[in-house]
Design a protein around this motif. Structure first.
Motif, PDB file in Angstrom:
ATOM      1  N   ILE A 107       0.863  -1.188   0.000  1.00  0.00           N
ATOM      2  CA  ILE A 107       0.000   0.000   0.000  1.00  0.00           C
ATOM      3  C   ILE A 107       0.896   1.233   0.000  1.00  0.00           C
ATOM      4  CG2 ILE A 107      -1.763   1.288   1.254  1.00  0.00           C
ATOM      5  CD1 ILE A 107      -2.707  -1.333   2.472  1.00  0.00           C
ATOM      6  N   LEU A 108       0.730   2.081  -1.000  1.00  0.00           N
ATOM      7  CA  LEU A 108       1.549   3.290  -1.132  1.00  0.00           C
ATOM      8  C   LEU A 108       1.063   4.354  -0.156  1.00  0.00           C
ATOM      9  CD1 LEU A 108       3.778   4.820  -2.750  1.00  0.00           C
ATOM     10  CD2 LEU A 108       1.938   5.611  -4.272  1.00  0.00           C
ATOM     11  N   MET A 109       1.994   4.936   0.598  1.00  0.00           N
ATOM     12  CA  MET A 109       1.662   6.011   1.537  1.00  0.00           C
ATOM     13  C   MET A 109       2.363   7.305   1.116  1.00  0.00           C
ATOM     14  SD  MET A 109       1.871   4.279   5.311  1.00  0.00           S
ATOM     15  CE  MET A 109       3.672   4.262   5.343  1.00  0.00           C
ATOM     16  N   HIS A 110       1.816   8.422   1.597  1.00  0.00           N
ATOM     17  CA  HIS A 110       2.455   9.735   1.463  1.00  0.00           C
ATOM     18  C   HIS A 110       2.767  10.053  -0.006  1.00  0.00           C
ATOM     19  CE1 HIS A 110       2.719   8.785   5.634  1.00  0.00           C
ATOM     20  NE2 HIS A 110       3.880   8.166   5.591  1.00  0.00           N
ATOM     21  N   THR A 217     -10.303   8.250   4.478  1.00  0.00           N
ATOM     22  CA  THR A 217     -10.454   8.755   5.849  1.00  0.00           C
ATOM     23  C   THR A 217      -9.228   8.416   6.683  1.00  0.00           C
ATOM     24  OG1 THR A 217     -12.845   8.411   5.630  1.00  0.00           O
ATOM     25  CG2 THR A 217     -11.997   8.870   7.836  1.00  0.00           C
ATOM     26  N   LEU A 218      -8.728   7.212   6.531  1.00  0.00           N
ATOM     27  CA  LEU A 218      -7.511   6.825   7.246  1.00  0.00           C
ATOM     28  C   LEU A 218      -6.327   7.653   6.766  1.00  0.00           C
ATOM     29  CD1 LEU A 218      -6.052   4.941   9.230  1.00  0.00           C
ATOM     30  CD2 LEU A 218      -5.728   3.334   7.331  1.00  0.00           C
ATOM     31  N   GLY A 219      -6.224   7.869   5.464  1.00  0.00           N
ATOM     32  CA  GLY A 219      -5.128   8.683   4.936  1.00  0.00           C
ATOM     33  C   GLY A 219      -5.132  10.089   5.513  1.00  0.00           C
ATOM     34  N   LEU A 220      -6.327  10.673   5.664  1.00  0.00           N
ATOM     35  CA  LEU A 220      -6.426  12.012   6.251  1.00  0.00           C
ATOM     36  C   LEU A 220      -5.964  11.994   7.708  1.00  0.00           C
ATOM     37  CD1 LEU A 220      -7.259  14.973   6.168  1.00  0.00           C
ATOM     38  CD2 LEU A 220      -9.610  14.262   6.648  1.00  0.00           C
ATOM     39  N   LEU A 221      -6.384  10.982   8.465  1.00  0.00           N
ATOM     40  CA  LEU A 221      -5.951  10.874   9.867  1.00  0.00           C
ATOM     41  C   LEU A 221      -4.432  10.796   9.957  1.00  0.00           C
ATOM     42  CD1 LEU A 221      -6.625  10.400  12.914  1.00  0.00           C
ATOM     43  CD2 LEU A 221      -6.523   7.945  12.391  1.00  0.00           C
ATOM     44  N   LEU A 222      -3.806   9.982   9.113  1.00  0.00           N
ATOM     45  CA  LEU A 222      -2.353   9.824   9.184  1.00  0.00           C
ATOM     46  C   LEU A 222      -1.637  11.107   8.776  1.00  0.00           C
ATOM     47  CD1 LEU A 222      -1.622   6.176   8.011  1.00  0.00           C
ATOM     48  CD2 LEU A 222      -2.516   7.046  10.167  1.00  0.00           C
ATOM     49  N   THR A 223      -2.191  11.834   7.811  1.00  0.00           N
ATOM     50  CA  THR A 223      -1.613  13.135   7.443  1.00  0.00           C
ATOM     51  C   THR A 223      -1.655  14.081   8.633  1.00  0.00           C
ATOM     52  OG1 THR A 223      -2.189  12.912   5.097  1.00  0.00           O
ATOM     53  CG2 THR A 223      -1.852  15.146   5.927  1.00  0.00           C
ATOM     54  N   MET A 224      -2.770  14.095   9.339  1.00  0.00           N
ATOM     55  CA  MET A 224      -2.907  14.968  10.509  1.00  0.00           C
ATOM     56  C   MET A 224      -1.946  14.555  11.622  1.00  0.00           C
ATOM     57  SD  MET A 224      -7.070  15.361  10.548  1.00  0.00           S
ATOM     58  CE  MET A 224      -7.114  16.442  11.979  1.00  0.00           C
ATOM     59  N   LEU A 225      -1.753  13.258  11.813  1.00  0.00           N
ATOM     60  CA  LEU A 225      -0.827  12.797  12.852  1.00  0.00           C
ATOM     61  C   LEU A 225       0.623  13.119  12.480  1.00  0.00           C
ATOM     62  CD1 LEU A 225      -2.443   9.369  13.786  1.00  0.00           C
ATOM     63  CD2 LEU A 225      -2.303  11.418  15.233  1.00  0.00           C
ATOM     64  N   ARG A 237       6.569  21.353   8.879  1.00  0.00           N
ATOM     65  CA  ARG A 237       6.955  21.507   7.475  1.00  0.00           C
ATOM     66  C   ARG A 237       5.685  21.762   6.683  1.00  0.00           C
ATOM     67  NH1 ARG A 237      10.776  22.284   9.729  1.00  0.00           N
ATOM     68  NH2 ARG A 237      12.822  21.300   9.629  1.00  0.00           N
ATOM     69  N   LEU A 238       5.657  22.840   5.945  1.00  0.00           N
ATOM     70  CA  LEU A 238       4.428  23.272   5.297  1.00  0.00           C
ATOM     71  C   LEU A 238       3.981  22.348   4.176  1.00  0.00           C
ATOM     72  CD1 LEU A 238       4.996  27.121   5.280  1.00  0.00           C
ATOM     73  CD2 LEU A 238       3.314  25.849   6.599  1.00  0.00           C
ATOM     74  N   ARG A 239       4.875  21.514   3.658  1.00  0.00           N
ATOM     75  CA  ARG A 239       4.452  20.571   2.631  1.00  0.00           C
ATOM     76  C   ARG A 239       3.335  19.684   3.162  1.00  0.00           C
ATOM     77  NH1 ARG A 239       8.473  15.946   0.569  1.00  0.00           N
ATOM     78  NH2 ARG A 239       8.397  15.643   2.824  1.00  0.00           N
ATOM     79  N   GLN A 240       3.443  19.210   4.422  1.00  0.00           N
ATOM     80  CA  GLN A 240       2.407  18.374   4.992  1.00  0.00           C
ATOM     81  C   GLN A 240       1.098  19.148   5.163  1.00  0.00           C
ATOM     82  OE1 GLN A 240       5.624  18.132   6.300  1.00  0.00           O
ATOM     83  NE2 GLN A 240       6.005  16.103   5.457  1.00  0.00           N
ATOM     84  N   LEU A 241       1.197  20.442   5.506  1.00  0.00           N
ATOM     85  CA  LEU A 241      -0.015  21.241   5.664  1.00  0.00           C
ATOM     86  C   LEU A 241      -0.700  21.453   4.317  1.00  0.00           C
ATOM     87  CD1 LEU A 241      -1.596  22.630   7.940  1.00  0.00           C
ATOM     88  CD2 LEU A 241      -0.464  24.764   7.301  1.00  0.00           C
ATOM     89  N   VAL A 242       0.076  21.636   3.252  1.00  0.00           N
ATOM     90  CA  VAL A 242      -0.508  21.717   1.911  1.00  0.00           C
ATOM     91  C   VAL A 242      -1.200  20.396   1.570  1.00  0.00           C
ATOM     92  CG1 VAL A 242      -0.028  21.997  -0.559  1.00  0.00           C
ATOM     93  CG2 VAL A 242       1.156  23.441   1.104  1.00  0.00           C
ATOM     94  N   ASP A 243      -0.576  19.263   1.919  1.00  0.00           N
ATOM     95  CA  ASP A 243      -1.199  17.954   1.698  1.00  0.00           C
ATOM     96  C   ASP A 243      -2.563  17.883   2.378  1.00  0.00           C
ATOM     97  OD1 ASP A 243       1.003  17.026   0.264  1.00  0.00           O
ATOM     98  OD2 ASP A 243       1.889  16.002   1.986  1.00  0.00           O
ATOM     99  N   LEU A 244      -2.631  18.376   3.614  1.00  0.00           N
ATOM    100  CA  LEU A 244      -3.891  18.367   4.352  1.00  0.00           C
ATOM    101  C   LEU A 244      -4.945  19.197   3.630  1.00  0.00           C
ATOM    102  CD1 LEU A 244      -5.602  17.687   6.828  1.00  0.00           C
ATOM    103  CD2 LEU A 244      -4.525  19.620   8.028  1.00  0.00           C
ATOM    104  N   GLY A 245      -4.550  20.376   3.180  1.00  0.00           N
ATOM    105  CA  GLY A 245      -5.482  21.231   2.449  1.00  0.00           C
ATOM    106  C   GLY A 245      -5.941  20.592   1.148  1.00  0.00           C
TER     107      GLY A 245
END
Length: 373
Positions: A107-110, A217-225, A237-245
């Motif tokens: 399973i590909l992440m990130h 939904t799980l992917g969003l949770l892991l991004t937030m964590l 790191r703002l790259r992760q915040l852009v991912d969340l947006g």
């Protein structure tokens, strides 16, 4: 401080423009040194190509006067990002084809899975290929396969497996993400295991290759964590915040926000989730109704985060220390790292206290293990 405030305002204007197409504010005039500082900030946060997209979007602005040498350097960074992404696609497809053929269920992440949400996927700066192997027998099989077919395979201190495969840097995870708090981590692993087993699989496609990704939904949770980890321990790191947006804007219809709210409560994560929502509102001009996990009555104060984003050795160009790493990442060097981390965790302790204490203890123990006798 006034010097940095101008740089910060222009930085966010350009990043908002490049990532989300916002162009409502004019660019303020800056000196060549300030533009160079802004460029370095964009490298540190892994968003240099997105900021460059913002520069093109603001091309007719009167004060968009970047020194030609720096603009050429910026364009080269963008070209390197696009080239790395494009060249990696074929290798990624072949890697997953080979692993799927052996029925390992990778399973590909990130990285590339999140890049698929961007208008220009090649403009997201990616690092290693992160693969989650949720089943122990397949994970063991994947390890043997990687050692036989990859190069320089080795276990990391975190227990993951790293290796190279046809030019790609790959890392295997048997836990998609891990919290340092034992009890919270046990709950988290239960959430991940249930979600991977019960939910319909989601995929991205590269040509004819079908690549499984985390359920939305799980992917969003892991991004937030992940954002929580960086905010508390390493500095956001703002790259992760852009991912969340991007996830909220592009995949929001696929997310079960009732389930997400339940998970946030189970992991005692609400204040940190509130802070992440407030960052989207403050830095990227999201509307609060775009962020279902945000509490309307919660704190909207993002000053600590804003200070953290720009808390380098500022004041004079000679005080900035940058070293270019692979994949266009930039790292800062600081001999007082442990002292910095203690102060940093203390600043953000209130947002996720249950995880902050154990995260700091774990980091401290890890540091001690590297001290030579």
């Amino acid at each position: 401080m006034m010097v940095m405030e101008v740089i910060q305002r222009n930085f966010f204007r350009l990043l908002r423009g490049g990532a989300f197409g916002c162009t409502g504010e004019a660019i303020e005039p800056m000196s060549p040194w300030k533009w160079n500082t802004l460029y370095n900030i964009s490298l540190v946060h892994g968003v240099a190509t997105l900021v460059y997209d913002g520069i093109k979007l603001y091309g007719d602005d009167f004060f968009m006067q970047i020194p030609p040498g720096l603009k050429a350097k910026w364009e080269k960074t963008k070209d390197q990002t696009v080239k790395a992404y494009t060249e990696g696609l074929d290798g990624l497809a072949r890697l997953f084809d080979a692993m799927n053929h052996e029925q390992m269920r990778p399973i590909l992440m990130h990285g590339q899975s999140l890049a698929a949400l961007y208008d220009e996927p090649s403009h997201r700066t990616n690092g290693d290929v992160d693969i989650f192997l949720p089943y122990a027998p397949q994970a063991k099989k994947a390890e043997a396969w990687a050692k036989a077919n990859g190069q320089q395979a080795c276990k990391t201190e975190r227990g993951t497996l790293q290796y190279s495969y046809n030019g790609l840097e790959v890392e295997h995870y048997t836990q998609a993400i891990r919290l340092t708090n034992f009890f919270l981590n046990k709950k988290l692993q239960g959430i991940i295991n249930r979600e991977v087993r019960c939910c319909d699989s989601t995929y991205i496609y590269i040509g004819d290759s079908k690549i499984e990704t985390l359920p939305p939904t799980l992917g969003l949770l892991l991004t937030m964590l992940r954002i929580a980890h960086y905010t508390i321990i390493e500095g956001i790191r703002l790259r992760q915040l852009v991912d969340l947006g991007m996830t909220l804007r592009k995949a929001g219809n696929s997310i079960d926000f009732v389930k997400l709210q339940k998970w946030i409560d189970q992991l005692h994560f609400r204040r940190m989730a509130q802070l992440e929502g407030a960052m989207l509102v403050e830095f990227f001009k999201f509307e609060e109704d775009e962020i279902p996990f945000m509490d309307a009555k919660g704190s909207k104060d993002t000053k600590k985060v804003n200070d953290d984003i720009f808390s380098f050795k500022a004041g004079h160009s000679d005080d900035w220390y940058f070293t270019q790493g692979k994949n266009i990442f930039v790292r800062t060097s600081d001999s007082g790292a442990m002292t910095w981390q203690l102060k940093h965790v203390a600043r953000f302790f209130g947002y996720y206290p249950a995880e902050s204490i154990t995260a700091l203890s774990s980091s401290f123990a890890h540091s001690l293990s590297h001290i030579e006798e």
